[in-house]
Scaffold this motif. Structure first.
Motif, PDB file in Angstrom:
ATOM      1  N   VAL A  78       0.885  -1.089   0.091  1.00 21.07           N
ATOM      2  CA  VAL A  78       0.279   0.355  -0.357  1.00 21.07           C
ATOM      3  C   VAL A  78       0.522   1.101   0.003  1.00 21.07           C
ATOM      4  CG1 VAL A  78      -1.596   1.355   1.844  1.00 21.07           C
ATOM      5  CG2 VAL A  78      -1.955  -0.806   1.371  1.00 21.07           C
ATOM      6  N   LEU A  79       1.600   1.582   1.401  1.00 22.04           N
ATOM      7  CA  LEU A  79       2.771   2.690   0.641  1.00 22.04           C
ATOM      8  C   LEU A  79       3.404   2.511  -0.332  1.00 22.04           C
ATOM      9  CD1 LEU A  79       3.874   1.873   4.463  1.00 22.04           C
ATOM     10  CD2 LEU A  79       2.795   3.585   3.757  1.00 22.04           C
ATOM     11  N   TRP A  80       4.017   1.613  -0.745  1.00 20.52           N
ATOM     12  CA  TRP A  80       4.437   1.463  -2.701  1.00 20.52           C
ATOM     13  C   TRP A  80       3.651   1.931  -3.283  1.00 20.52           C
ATOM     14  CZ3 TRP A  80       3.470  -1.813  -6.452  1.00 20.52           C
ATOM     15  CH2 TRP A  80       4.678  -1.850  -6.957  1.00 20.52           C
ATOM     16  N   ALA A  81       2.842   1.535  -3.410  1.00 19.11           N
ATOM     17  CA  ALA A  81       1.959   2.052  -4.503  1.00 19.11           C
ATOM     18  C   ALA A  81       1.444   3.513  -4.448  1.00 19.11           C
ATOM     19  CB  ALA A  81       0.164   1.295  -4.399  1.00 19.11           C
ATOM     20  N   LEU A  82       1.324   4.087  -3.195  1.00 25.12           N
ATOM     21  CA  LEU A  82       0.159   5.641  -3.035  1.00 25.12           C
ATOM     22  C   LEU A  82       1.702   5.986  -3.702  1.00 25.12           C
ATOM     23  CD1 LEU A  82      -1.240   5.566   0.909  1.00 25.12           C
ATOM     24  CD2 LEU A  82      -2.077   5.520  -1.564  1.00 25.12           C
ATOM     25  N   SER A  83       3.139   5.737  -3.598  1.00 21.42           N
ATOM     26  CA  SER A  83       4.470   6.601  -3.368  1.00 21.42           C
ATOM     27  C   SER A  83       4.646   6.982  -4.631  1.00 21.42           C
ATOM     28  CB  SER A  83       5.006   6.222  -2.427  1.00 21.42           C
ATOM     29  OG  SER A  83       5.982   4.645  -3.448  1.00 21.42           O
ATOM     30  N   THR A  84       4.286   5.760  -5.361  1.00 18.64           N
ATOM     31  CA  THR A  84       4.510   5.779  -7.308  1.00 18.64           C
ATOM     32  C   THR A  84       3.227   6.825  -8.278  1.00 18.64           C
ATOM     33  OG1 THR A  84       4.350   2.940  -7.177  1.00 18.64           O
ATOM     34  CG2 THR A  84       5.730   3.855  -6.914  1.00 18.64           C
ATOM     35  N   SER A  85       1.974   6.333  -7.655  1.00 24.87           N
ATOM     36  CA  SER A  85       1.105   6.663  -8.205  1.00 24.87           C
ATOM     37  C   SER A  85      -0.088   8.013  -8.373  1.00 24.87           C
ATOM     38  CB  SER A  85      -0.628   4.719  -7.741  1.00 24.87           C
ATOM     39  OG  SER A  85      -0.754   6.051  -6.681  1.00 24.87           O
ATOM     40  N   ALA A  86       0.554   8.831  -7.038  1.00 27.18           N
ATOM     41  CA  ALA A  86       0.082  10.426  -7.040  1.00 27.18           C
ATOM     42  C   ALA A  86      -1.075   9.855  -7.174  1.00 27.18           C
ATOM     43  CB  ALA A  86       0.623  10.964  -8.695  1.00 27.18           C
ATOM     44  N   PHE A  87      -1.613   8.860  -6.236  1.00 29.07           N
ATOM     45  CA  PHE A  87      -3.374   8.474  -5.855  1.00 29.07           C
ATOM     46  C   PHE A  87      -3.885   8.498  -7.630  1.00 29.07           C
ATOM     47  CE2 PHE A  87      -0.927  10.036  -2.263  1.00 29.07           C
ATOM     48  CZ  PHE A  87      -1.891   9.134  -1.174  1.00 29.07           C
ATOM     49  N   ALA A  88      -3.587   8.225  -7.773  1.00 32.28           N
ATOM     50  CA  ALA A  88      -4.249   8.313  -9.478  1.00 32.28           C
ATOM     51  C   ALA A  88      -5.223   6.897  -9.832  1.00 32.28           C
ATOM     52  CB  ALA A  88      -3.793   7.854 -10.877  1.00 32.28           C
ATOM     53  N   LEU A  89      -6.404   6.683 -10.093  1.00 34.89           N
ATOM     54  CA  LEU A  89      -6.890   5.392  -9.406  1.00 34.89           C
ATOM     55  C   LEU A  89      -6.992   4.589 -10.764  1.00 34.89           C
ATOM     56  CD1 LEU A  89      -9.968   3.673  -8.796  1.00 34.89           C
ATOM     57  CD2 LEU A  89     -10.534   4.631 -10.893  1.00 34.89           C
ATOM     58  N   TRP A  90      -6.403   4.419 -11.586  1.00 33.88           N
ATOM     59  CA  TRP A  90      -6.040   3.136 -13.039  1.00 33.88           C
ATOM     60  C   TRP A  90      -5.028   2.418 -11.841  1.00 33.88           C
ATOM     61  CZ3 TRP A  90      -9.804   1.576 -14.030  1.00 33.88           C
ATOM     62  CH2 TRP A  90     -11.007   1.975 -14.754  1.00 33.88           C
ATOM     63  N   PRO A  91      -3.258   3.060 -11.436  1.00 30.45           N
ATOM     64  CA  PRO A  91      -2.319   2.783 -11.577  1.00 30.45           C
ATOM     65  C   PRO A  91      -2.660   2.332 -10.032  1.00 30.45           C
ATOM     66  CG  PRO A  91      -1.790   5.253 -12.082  1.00 30.45           C
ATOM     67  CD  PRO A  91      -3.412   5.191 -12.048  1.00 30.45           C
ATOM     68  N   LEU A  92      -3.535   2.989  -8.741  1.00 23.11           N
ATOM     69  CA  LEU A  92      -4.058   2.271  -7.322  1.00 23.11           C
ATOM     70  C   LEU A  92      -4.333   0.336  -7.884  1.00 23.11           C
ATOM     71  CD1 LEU A  92      -5.300   5.100  -5.338  1.00 23.11           C
ATOM     72  CD2 LEU A  92      -2.772   3.986  -5.373  1.00 23.11           C
ATOM     73  N   ILE A  93      -5.485   1.066  -8.540  1.00 16.59           N
ATOM     74  CA  ILE A  93      -6.083  -0.799  -8.960  1.00 16.59           C
ATOM     75  C   ILE A  93      -5.096  -2.148  -9.425  1.00 16.59           C
ATOM     76  CG2 ILE A  93      -7.261  -1.582 -10.775  1.00 16.59           C
ATOM     77  CD1 ILE A  93      -9.743   0.784 -10.670  1.00 16.59           C
ATOM     78  N   SER A  94      -4.458  -1.586 -10.220  1.00 13.64           N
ATOM     79  CA  SER A  94      -3.251  -2.282 -10.411  1.00 13.64           C
ATOM     80  C   SER A  94      -2.248  -2.915  -9.795  1.00 13.64           C
ATOM     81  CB  SER A  94      -2.395  -1.378 -12.263  1.00 13.64           C
ATOM     82  OG  SER A  94      -1.197  -2.806 -12.748  1.00 13.64           O
ATOM     83  N   ASP A  95      -2.336  -2.133  -8.551  1.00 12.81           N
ATOM     84  CA  ASP A  95      -1.110  -2.229  -7.988  1.00 12.81           C
ATOM     85  C   ASP A  95      -2.027  -2.284  -6.392  1.00 12.81           C
ATOM     86  OD1 ASP A  95       0.937  -1.102  -9.307  1.00 12.81           O
ATOM     87  OD2 ASP A  95       0.656   0.839  -8.257  1.00 12.81           O
ATOM     88  N   LEU A  96      -3.112  -2.582  -6.417  1.00 10.53           N
ATOM     89  CA  LEU A  96      -3.728  -3.287  -4.709  1.00 10.53           C
ATOM     90  C   LEU A  96      -5.267  -4.099  -4.605  1.00 10.53           C
ATOM     91  CD1 LEU A  96      -3.428   0.658  -2.949  1.00 10.53           C
ATOM     92  CD2 LEU A  96      -1.474  -1.060  -2.551  1.00 10.53           C
ATOM     93  N   MET A  97      -5.760  -3.580  -6.021  1.00  9.99           N
ATOM     94  CA  MET A  97      -6.795  -4.908  -6.097  1.00  9.99           C
ATOM     95  C   MET A  97      -6.493  -6.126  -5.865  1.00  9.99           C
ATOM     96  SD  MET A  97     -10.147  -4.174  -6.096  1.00  9.99           S
ATOM     97  CE  MET A  97     -10.490  -2.854  -7.385  1.00  9.99           C
ATOM     98  N   ALA A  98      -5.400  -6.650  -6.406  1.00  6.36           N
ATOM     99  CA  ALA A  98      -5.621  -8.093  -6.640  1.00  6.36           C
ATOM    100  C   ALA A  98      -5.483  -8.497  -4.744  1.00  6.36           C
ATOM    101  CB  ALA A  98      -4.667  -8.812  -7.540  1.00  6.36           C
ATOM    102  N   PRO A  99      -3.947  -7.471  -4.309  1.00  6.72           N
ATOM    103  CA  PRO A  99      -3.904  -8.030  -3.518  1.00  6.72           C
ATOM    104  C   PRO A  99      -4.141  -7.306  -2.127  1.00  6.72           C
ATOM    105  CG  PRO A  99      -2.009  -6.587  -4.599  1.00  6.72           C
ATOM    106  CD  PRO A  99      -3.010  -6.398  -5.257  1.00  6.72           C
ATOM    107  N   ALA A 100      -5.332  -6.845  -2.110  1.00  8.24           N
ATOM    108  CA  ALA A 100      -6.654  -6.793  -1.365  1.00  8.24           C
ATOM    109  C   ALA A 100      -7.711  -7.747  -1.257  1.00  8.24           C
ATOM    110  CB  ALA A 100      -6.855  -4.981  -1.345  1.00  8.24           C
ATOM    111  N   VAL A 101      -7.976  -8.212  -2.364  1.00  8.23           N
ATOM    112  CA  VAL A 101      -8.768  -9.083  -2.159  1.00  8.23           C
ATOM    113  C   VAL A 101      -8.041 -10.561  -1.592  1.00  8.23           C
ATOM    114  CG1 VAL A 101      -9.893 -11.115  -3.693  1.00  8.23           C
ATOM    115  CG2 VAL A 101      -9.954  -8.107  -4.447  1.00  8.23           C
ATOM    116  N   LEU A 102      -6.503 -10.575  -2.024  1.00  8.88           N
ATOM    117  CA  LEU A 102      -6.110 -11.422  -1.621  1.00  8.88           C
ATOM    118  C   LEU A 102      -6.052 -12.095   0.746  1.00  8.88           C
ATOM    119  CD1 LEU A 102      -3.092 -12.651  -3.994  1.00  8.88           C
ATOM    120  CD2 LEU A 102      -5.452 -14.137  -3.045  1.00  8.88           C
ATOM    121  N   ALA A 103      -5.482  -9.820   0.581  1.00 10.65           N
ATOM    122  CA  ALA A 103      -5.901  -9.621   2.088  1.00 10.65           C
ATOM    123  C   ALA A 103      -7.135 -10.165   2.776  1.00 10.65           C
ATOM    124  CB  ALA A 103      -5.671  -8.154   2.170  1.00 10.65           C
ATOM    125  N   VAL A 104      -8.071  -9.811   2.415  1.00 13.00           N
ATOM    126  CA  VAL A 104      -9.616  -9.452   2.922  1.00 13.00           C
ATOM    127  C   VAL A 104      -9.836 -11.386   3.271  1.00 13.00           C
ATOM    128  CG1 VAL A 104     -12.114  -9.816   2.402  1.00 13.00           C
ATOM    129  CG2 VAL A 104     -10.630  -7.865   1.634  1.00 13.00           C
TER     130      VAL A 104
END
Length: 795
Positions: A78-104
């Motif tokens: 999460v920290l890495w994604a926020l630092s590289t995406s500038a909080f833009a939606l599409w990069p965050l989806i690529s970086d975090l969506m699948a990891p978030a599903v696994l985290a759940v």
């Protein structure tokens, strides 16, 4: 109350499945991450892959450390994604969506791990709930438009002036008028009622294209009859009120490799006297005589055809019974190596035409000569051969027009007041090697050229790319408009969109920039036996899709395909939009699709607003030494976009820069629609255009209307009521948008994609305004159609 243990078999099975997923994902990230590190890329993936692998093994063993290690890795992600995406939606989806599903999954299955008895799992469940809400919110957010530039309040608009009358009840010219503004004075359809549009009629040509064929014609409508052509060059006329066929004419064209017909000419001999009439060689036609009004078109086997507009009968005085052979003076033409794909241009009784040539096949392909023919008789009036300006008509006996010179395959524009025709010039073949090019080819390739329409002599030219080695040929029709000068007056402007994503704004009388153009240094370290321009021209007019790529801009549906794209990016050469090709993989961005392609731009002449649509698809290419390429070709080892470039030291291998899922490797959007205020040259608004409803990973339609923004091939139409009509996306829709805000006001469902430009007219029978679009499919799918569809308000 403490949670009770779940049944032991379920614990084992659930954690076994989860552990295998984590292990497999981790190993893929670890292997790819190590490769990325070796290439000098991101440090995140290899440690994250190692952590996931260990977490997966521990999870299979039901060790609590497996869950804790994954959750710790997720926090770092999460920290890495926020630092590289500038909080833009599409990069965050690529970086975090699948990891978030696994985290759940990890959080919900924590009771299955071998934690000490009596442990409470309330906090993990709450965390899983919060993450689930975040996933849902992100998914919902993906359905919202991610504006690149949000609409401005109270923009400082100031109208310029159209060069001639805009399209009105009729749509008699391919670009709406000779200047190509694609602007209609009609106001029956408005932002208030356009949502009521419904299908009015559908005409089917009976010719469904396959493979590389394209049904992409922009029809014309004159006095109740709608005219067009098919990809096999068959002409047709239908009733513009009902879509019922009136006549067809088949010239029996054959032999081509890229069949398409973008448009035809409507010519009224009573309104536009030809040179033969002015010279007294032929008598003026009576108003109602056969062929006093005619439809003129080129064919896929390089002939000009003229037929009567009302009956479809051949015009006997034109060439030989309505047909003229364009191959005269061209020398050898291999099958499919030369014909015109776009509508010719007509003015002062002349048909001005260039030609498409077979890209990248070999050196010395047919000439790019521009010729003008009498619209009554097809007699050659002048020729402009940039390789030999002394040839002004036919070449000497036994010779041909200069072979291998830059050609004009797109549509020209015409200013009758100045008597100038504006040429969007391509490249000398082949596109990606220029060591053999003449001085003339180097001077004129990828240029806009103004010729005197009566003599064919050059007034001026302006080059948009020097020594073009990237296929940045000028594909868009030049657009002519008297732009506001900021002092209450106007400047005679020509706007030239390019595949580079840059738009050059020039004085159309002189060719001098009216918006500054800067020569900037570019790399020149390519292969030894090539030459390179040390600088390239950059327009300071707003550009689109020109931001440089970087590793952090690589994208994918998951971290895995994103990592694949990062590895390919770091393993290729990329130093900006003019990176020289070598024998190593090289990324070209914008690619040869554009930027802006043949759909060009449209201008609301009343308010001075330009509408721009673009394509964002990088290409990865490399040169292959001649002997090696020929051996590969002989054994069948070439593939995809391979090109022989025979007669040069190299062959070419090129492919779109895609992930294994068939998704472009850079972050979305992959196509946009934007508005530019021509008074201030500011972007009024810019947004992604097109959803993934009819597209998706591996070419499988998702059925989901997520407006990610897909490549847009075709153009837009503006109306005086403030509407923009646009199709051209990879989803099967034609849309109406508000020209001031970009808001989508209506969309009409199409049976397949409509990869072309719409047009609009008023039927003289009912007085209703129609919007018409050719629906032939798009290149992203194998599904094709033979439709021409009309939309109108309910009767």
């Amino acid at each position: 109350m403490l949670d009770q243990p779940i049944d032991k078999p379920w614990k084992k099975v659930s954690l076994l499945i989860l552990g295998l997923i984590l292990t497999a994902t981790g190993l893929a990230l670890l292997g790819g991450g190590l490769r990325l590190l070796m290439l000098g890329g991101s440090i995140y993936f290899a440690p994250a892959g190692l952590a996931l692998t260990v977490s997966g093994v521990l999870t299979i063993l039901r060790k609590p450390a497996g869950a804790l290690l994954y959750l710790a890795t997720f926090v770092v992600t999460v920290l890495w994604a926020l630092s590289t995406s500038a909080f833009a939606l599409w990069p965050l989806i690529s970086d975090l969506m699948a990891p978030a599903v696994l985290a759940v999954a990890v959080l919900l299955l924590m009771p299955a791990y071998k934690f000490k008895p009596g442990r409470s799992y309330k906090a993990p469940r709450i965390a899983a709930g919060v993450l689930t809400l975040g996933i849902i919110a992100t998914f919902v957010g993906a359905f919202q438009t991610q504006w690149i530039v949000k609409p401005q309040d109270n923009p400082d608009l100031a109208s310029g002036a159209g060069v001639s009358a805009p399209a009105d009840e009729n749509w008699a010219v391919w670009g709406g008028n000779a200047e190509g503004t694609r602007f209609s004075s009609l106001t029956q359809l408005t932002p208030e009622n356009v949502a009521q549009l419904e299908p009015a009629w559908t005409y089917r040509t009976g010719e469904v294209p396959v493979g590389g064929e394209g049904h992409i014609v922009v029809p014309l409508q004159v006095d109740g009859m709608l005219y067009g052509c098919t990809h096999t060059s068959r002409l047709f006329a239908v009733d513009s009120e009902t879509g019922e066929e009136i006549w067809t004419f088949d010239p029996d064209a054959e032999g081509n490799i890229f069949p398409r017909c973008r448009g035809v000419i409507y010519y009224d001999a009573n309104a536009d006297q030809s040179p033969a009439e002015r010279d007294g060689d032929v008598e003026a036609l009576d108003v109602d005589a056969l062929c006093s009004r005619r439809i003129i078109s080129s064919t896929v086997d390089a002939r000009l055809v003229a037929v009567d507009a009302l009956t479809g009968e051949p015009c006997a005085e034109f060439g030989e019974n309505g047909i003229f052979d364009l191959r005269n003076g061209m020398g050898e033409i291999k099958t499919g190596y030369y014909f015109q794909t776009s509508s010719p241009t007509v003015g002062r009784g002349l048909i001005v035409i260039g030609g498409w040539v077979h890209d990248n096949a070999e050196v010395g392909e047919p000439s790019g000569v521009i010729r003008a023919f009498d619209a009554r008789t097809a007699e050659l009036v002048w020729a402009w051969d940039l390789g030999d300006p002394s040839i002004t008509l036919l070449p000497p006996p036994g010779e041909s027009y200069s072979r291998g010179t830059p050609n004009v395959w797109s549509t020209m524009s015409y200013d009758d007041t100045l008597g100038l025709v504006y040429l969007p010039v391509g490249n000398a073949t082949p596109d990606f090697w220029g060591g053999h090019r003449s001085d003339a080819a180097n001077e004129y390739s990828s240029s806009i050229v103004a010729l005197n329409i009566e003599t064919g002599r050059e007034a001026w030219h302006f080059q948009t790319t020097h020594h073009d080695l990237w296929d940045y040929d000028v594909a868009s029709q030049p657009v002519l408009y008297d732009a506001p000068d900021g002092n209450g007056g106007t400047i005679p402007a020509v706007y030239q969109p390019t595949k580079r994503g840059h738009i050059f704004a020039l004085n159309r009388e002189t060719g001098e920039p009216i918006v500054p153009v800067e020569e900037r240094p570019v790399p020149t370290d390519g292969v030894d036996n090539e030459t390179y321009s040390p600088t390239q021209p950059y327009s300071t007019f707003p550009s689109f899709g020109t931001e440089e790529l970087s590793e952090n801009r690589m994208w994918g549906a998951t971290l895995l395909d994103q990592l694949y794209c990062r590895v390919r990016f770091k393993g290729a050469r990329y130093e900006g939009d003019f990176t020289p090709l070598t024998t190593d993989p090289t990324i070209i961005y914008p690619g040869w699709s554009g930027g802006m392609n043949w759909g060009s731009v449209s201008i609301n002449e009343d308010e001075g607003i330009m509408i721009v649509n673009d394509i964002r698809l990088p290409i990865i290419s490399r040169l292959i030494e001649r002997e090696t390429y020929d051996e590969m070709a002989e054994s069948g080892d070439t593939h995809g976009g391979a090109a022989a470039m025979a007669g040069t030291p190299y062959g070419l291998q090129q492919d779109r820069f895609m992930s294994p899922l068939g998704i472009p490797c850079q972050e979305p959007p992959f196509g946009t629609l934007s508005a530019v205020n021509l008074n201030t040259n500011d972007v009024l608004w810019s947004k992604p255009l097109g959803t993934i409803k009819d597209a998706g990973p591996l070419g499988i339609a998702t059925g989901i209307n997520i407006p990610i923004g897909l490549p847009t091939l075709g153009g837009s139409v503006n109306t005086a009521s403030g509407l923009v009509f646009m199709a051209g996306t990879q989803d099967y829709y034609i849309r109406a948008l508000d020209v001031h805000t970009g808001e989508e006001l209506w969309k009409g469902r199409l049976p397949v994609g409509g990869e072309t430009s719409p047009m609009t007219y008023v039927s003289p029978e009912s007085g209703r305004q129609f919007v018409v679009i050719t629906v032939g499919g798009n290149r992203a799918t194998p599904i094709r159609g033979d439709y021409i569809m009309a939309f109108a308000l309910p009767e």
